[in-house]
Design a protein around this motif. Structure first.
Motif: not given
Length: 519
Positions: A25-33, A270-278, A478-489
């Motif tokens: 697939r090919f997707l177009l994202f708005r930058a930083e979102t 990277v997309g899940q922003e797991c960018l720090t150890r642990g 490093e400074n702009v988060s794209v993290e969205s609300d999550s469903t928690v199980f």
């Protein structure tokens, strides 16, 4: 470089080519979102000429990617956008380990792509193990250099098979016209010109899956190349995950920089922003893959996991590493239930089918169709379904297939906790199978951790867009988060029930492993 003059209806857009095992697939994202402006997706064929052999047509991979780009850009124009002024960069993410060889002069593939699931190289592994010093046949002999056990899974073994068994490949190597690459390399080379000056490159995350790159130096290792007898001149140049590799020559995207590349599982990290150890994530697709960020340190696994490069944010940046556990068969088991047993009409029917029964009926399914990956690494394991009685129904089998993925995630998490010394507190998830909310609840139950599913689950494509945007100064990762609300199980069963069911799973595993030794 694309022009930036004039008004942009959508702001800066970053494209992501997401080439998976079953579709592209090919997707177009708005930058930083995480906002997708438009996209197009198309399925890919698998070719299975013999039992255990899994191939794809490199021409088809390329043509499907081209079609996805063209259809997406048509949608952008319909929305009032302009590809040449709106799109600032393109990233690539890809199925890893899948191996392609082609002629540098003509651009023609010399053989079909050998897909990561392919098991034909089991005999090649046996032959290579015979060359290990002192005849120890130690599968981990090369692990200190490349982080990986000797397995049919990885690209160097597939490349060795091609060099040994395909005359056209041997001839092209002798003639100096053979090029090797994983799918990212094949796409980047063609997009940037192919025979007319295409960039023959890969990134560190994909190179770390070949068994040819030294995991510490990020360069091809002479000892590894000698072990596999692979010539350096056919290998792509190793680059960072976030830099401009070249300008695209494919007309609808002409002159736009191709600026990011990550293997699909690293891209999801990277997309899940797991960018720090642990921090860790699990992606549920054809297979299931867990990555645990270990920071700038390579952690050796003593519990069946592999050490891999997660990403390198630019040529001057330090690499970031991860521990990884790979499950060969996840969503593929549902395809098997559909195509081979006719138990379900499709993956979307699996949830309702599994809910036809009140519990799992004490049925356990180990879908070791191509052996078992982490933490067992047994290519001779075979699938088993245990606990069947006269009361077993369709729903029990379907539920067992879904729970099998959850149990294998538990296998890997236990290994990760032992290797890292820091037990995971929660698990982020993404991928197609996470649409099954019941399965995600079972996952939380069977690992005893909160499972977090973001609203935006196409994080694999997002990761590639993020690193490409970063390379051209349009995405401040490093400074702009794209993290969205999550469903928690949250876990809903007792620890005792969890342990009893996991013990049953391990009994089923015992029946699946070492199948060849039963003969």
């Amino acid at each position: 470089m694309s022009t930036t003059g004039g008004m942009k209806k959508f702001g800066d857009l970053v494209g992501s080519i997401d080439e998976g095992t079953s579709s592209a697939r090919f997707l177009l994202f708005r930058a930083e979102t995480a906002e997708v402006v438009c996209f197009h997706q198309k399925e890919l064929r698998l070719i299975c000429p013999q039992e255990g052999w899994v191939e794809q047509d490199p021409h088809e991979i390329l043509s499907v990617v081209y079609e996805c780009i063209e259809r997406t850009l048509e949608k952008l124009v319909e929305l009032g956008g302009n590809p040449q002024t709106d799109i600032v960069a393109i990233g690539v993410t890809n199925q890893r380990e899948t191996t392609i060889v082609w002629d540098r002069t003509t651009g023609e593939p010399l053989y079909n792509a050998i897909v990561w699931q392919d098991m034909r190289t089991s005999s090649t592994v046996d032959q290579l193990l015979e060359t290990v010093p002192n005849k120890t046949k130690n599968k981990n002999y090369l692990k200190p250099l490349c982080g990986l056990p000797l397995s049919p899974y990885f690209s160097a073994v597939k490349l060795r098979w091609l060099l040994d068994n395909v005359p056209k490949v041997k001839g092209a190597v002798r003639a100096g016209s053979c090029l090797f690459g994983t799918v990212d390399t094949w796409l980047i080379w063609n997009l940037t010109g192919g025979p007319d000056g295409g960039a023959h490159v890969t990134d560190v995350s994909n190179a770390s899956r070949t068994m040819l790159m030294n995991i510490e130096t990020l360069k091809y290792d002479k000892a590894l190349m000698k072990f596999f007898d692979v010539p350096l001149e056919i290998l792509p140049t190793i680059r960072s995950s976030s830099e401009v590799y070249g300008l695209i020559k494919f007309r609808p995207l002409q002159h736009i920089p191709l600026a990011g590349c990550l293997g699909d599982q690293q891209s999801a990290l990277v997309g899940q922003e797991c960018l720090t150890r642990g921090r860790a994530k699990a992606t549920y697709g054809t297979g299931c893959f867990l990555l645990y960020n270990t920071g700038t340190a390579v952690i050796d696994s003593y519990h069946g996991l592999i050490s891999t490069v997660a990403y390198q944010m630019g040529p001057d940046a330090l690499p970031v590493y991860a521990l990884e556990g790979s499950v060969a068969v996840a969503g593929a088991a549902l395809g098997w239930l559909r195509d081979n047993l006719n138990l379900i009409g499709g993956a979307s029917e699996s949830e309702s089918a599994a809910l036809e029964v009140e519990n799992n009926g004490d049925v356990y399914f180990v879908p070791a169709f191509s052996g078992l990956y982490a933490p067992y690494w047994d290519p001779e394991a075979r699938g088993v379904i245990c606990g069947i009685t006269e009361d077993t129904q369709r729903g029990h089998i379907v539920r067992a297939a879904l729970e099998a993925v959850c149990f294998q995630v538990r296998d890997i998490l236990d290994a990760m906790n032992n290797d890292s010394g820091t037990p995971l507190q929660k698990l982020k998830v993404d991928g197609g199978m996470t649409a099954n909310a019941t399965m995600m609840q079972w996952q939380a139950d069977l690992i005893g951790l909160d499972v977090l599913k973001p609203k935006f689950v196409e994080t694999t494509a997002l990761g590639a867009a993020m690193v490409a945007g970063r390379a051209v100064g349009k995405w401040d990762i490093e400074n702009v988060s794209v993290e969205s609300d999550s469903t928690v199980f949250k876990p809903q069963i007792s620890e005792n029930e969890r342990d009893v069911r996991y013990k049953r799973w391990k009994m089923a595993i015992e029946r699946a492993v070492g199948w060849d030794k039963c003969l």
